[in-house]
Design a protein around this motif. Structure first.
Motif, PDB file in Angstrom:
ATOM      1  N   ALA A   1       2.069   1.911  -3.451  1.00  0.00           N
ATOM      2  CA  ALA A   1       0.991   2.516  -4.237  1.00  0.00           C
ATOM      3  C   ALA A   1       0.883   4.008  -3.917  1.00  0.00           C
ATOM      4  CB  ALA A   1      -0.331   1.816  -3.946  1.00  0.00           C
ATOM      5  N   LYS A   2       1.003   4.344  -2.647  1.00  0.00           N
ATOM      6  CA  LYS A   2       0.938   5.744  -2.220  1.00  0.00           C
ATOM      7  C   LYS A   2       2.070   6.554  -2.838  1.00  0.00           C
ATOM      8  CE  LYS A   2      -1.192   8.514   0.877  1.00  0.00           C
ATOM      9  NZ  LYS A   2      -2.654   8.697   0.996  1.00  0.00           N
TER      10      LYS A   2
ATOM     11  N   ARG B   1       0.817  -1.207   0.000  1.00  0.00           N
ATOM     12  CA  ARG B   1       0.000   0.000   0.000  1.00  0.00           C
ATOM     13  C   ARG B   1       0.856   1.265   0.000  1.00  0.00           C
ATOM     14  NH1 ARG B   1      -2.932  -3.191   3.682  1.00  0.00           N
ATOM     15  NH2 ARG B   1      -2.372  -1.892   5.471  1.00  0.00           N
TER      16      ARG B   1
ATOM     17  N   LEU C   1      -2.875   3.507   6.566  1.00  0.00           N
ATOM     18  CA  LEU C   1      -2.638   2.366   5.685  1.00  0.00           C
ATOM     19  C   LEU C   1      -2.332   1.101   6.451  1.00  0.00           C
ATOM     20  CD1 LEU C   1      -0.406   4.046   2.939  1.00  0.00           C
ATOM     21  CD2 LEU C   1      -2.893   3.774   2.952  1.00  0.00           C
TER      22      LEU C   1
ATOM     23  N   SER D   1      -2.927  -1.043  -3.781  1.00  0.00           N
ATOM     24  CA  SER D   1      -3.677  -0.320  -2.752  1.00  0.00           C
ATOM     25  C   SER D   1      -4.775  -1.163  -2.123  1.00  0.00           C
ATOM     26  CB  SER D   1      -4.287   0.955  -3.347  1.00  0.00           C
ATOM     27  OG  SER D   1      -5.146   0.645  -4.433  1.00  0.00           O
TER      28      SER D   1
END
Length: 250
Positions: free
Chosen positions: A33-34, A30, A249, A65
């Motif tokens: 992805a961020k 995640r 997250l 994500s």
């Protein structure tokens, strides 16, 4: 290495080591992805318990994500899915990760990415240049693998991939992307992040058209050693800082 992981487990004794690895791996998906280091439903990260003959990886068809500790797959070194399901069998992922885990008992996490800058440098004949402090992490400490289409055959392509990696933890897949490994998830993340930073600097510097300054080999080697020795547990401090910053997250 198990002792090191248990030390981290002592920081949160309420969960098992397996669950901690699952949570950290899902967070790595995640956070990448961020940071815009993912590639839709392509590329993949994995992790395993030290010495295990199975590992955790995301279900093909999900975005980075979307990954959670609970939807991670459990896969054997033979590519058999023991737990979970996916939209399509991830032959390239399993051939890549299984081959490296089989050849490298010191590796417990593998990150394969297709970032723009990492892929750009993978296509440069010069490879990664020692022109920034970011790049000195990898000075004389990375490998290159020649492009041979998708990694669909573990016995041929997968073994060649593992062989080309040798004893390194970082490799450029020519015309394809990057691969970083670690004895821990945070080590593999550290290499993935700073390799991308080194590639960004190199692409920007080459685009300027200016002559580049290259430190001497002695200075590059000293920098590589100093930066490795500066960290008692490579990547742990940064990974924890990211978990605090992006607590939503975790």
């Amino acid at each position: 290495m198990l002792t090191m992981l248990k030390k981290h487990l002592d920081r949160n004794p309420r969960i098992s080591l397996e669950q901690e690895i699952r949570e950290n791996l899902a967070f790595a998906y995640r956070i990448l992805a961020k940071l815009n280091m993912d590639d839709l439903t392509y590329t993949h990260l994995s992790a395993r318990l030290p010495g295990a003959t199975q590992y955790y990886i995301y279900p093909l068809g999900q975005l980075f994500s979307e990954v959670t500790p609970d939807n991670l797959l459990t896969v054997t070194l033979e590519g058999e899915i023991l737990e979970g399901s996916e939209a399509q069998y991830n032959q390239t992922g399993y051939s890549t990760h299984s081959s490296i885990y089989r050849a490298r008992p010191d590796v417990n996490a593998i990150f394969h990415l297709h970032t723009t800058m990492g892929t750009a440098v993978s296509a440069m004949e010069c490879g990664l240049l020692p022109i920034s402090q970011f790049s000195f992490h990898f000075y004389d400490r990375l490998a290159y693998h020649q492009y041979n289409s998708l990694v669909l055959d573990e016995k041929i392509q997968g073994r060649q991939l593992a062989s080309d990696l040798e004893n390194h933890k970082v490799m450029f897949l020519r015309n394809h992307g990057t691969l970083t490994c670690g004895s821990t998830i945070h080590e593999a993340f550290f290499y993935a992040y700073y390799l991308e930073q080194a590639c960004k600097v190199q692409c920007a510097a080459l685009a300027s058209g200016q002559s580049l300054v290259h430190p001497s080999p002695e200075v590059c080697e000293k920098a590589a050693q100093d930066m490795r020795n500066f960290e008692s547990d490579l990547g742990f401090r940064d990974f924890q800082a990211l978990k605090r910053k992006y607590s939503e997250l975790t």
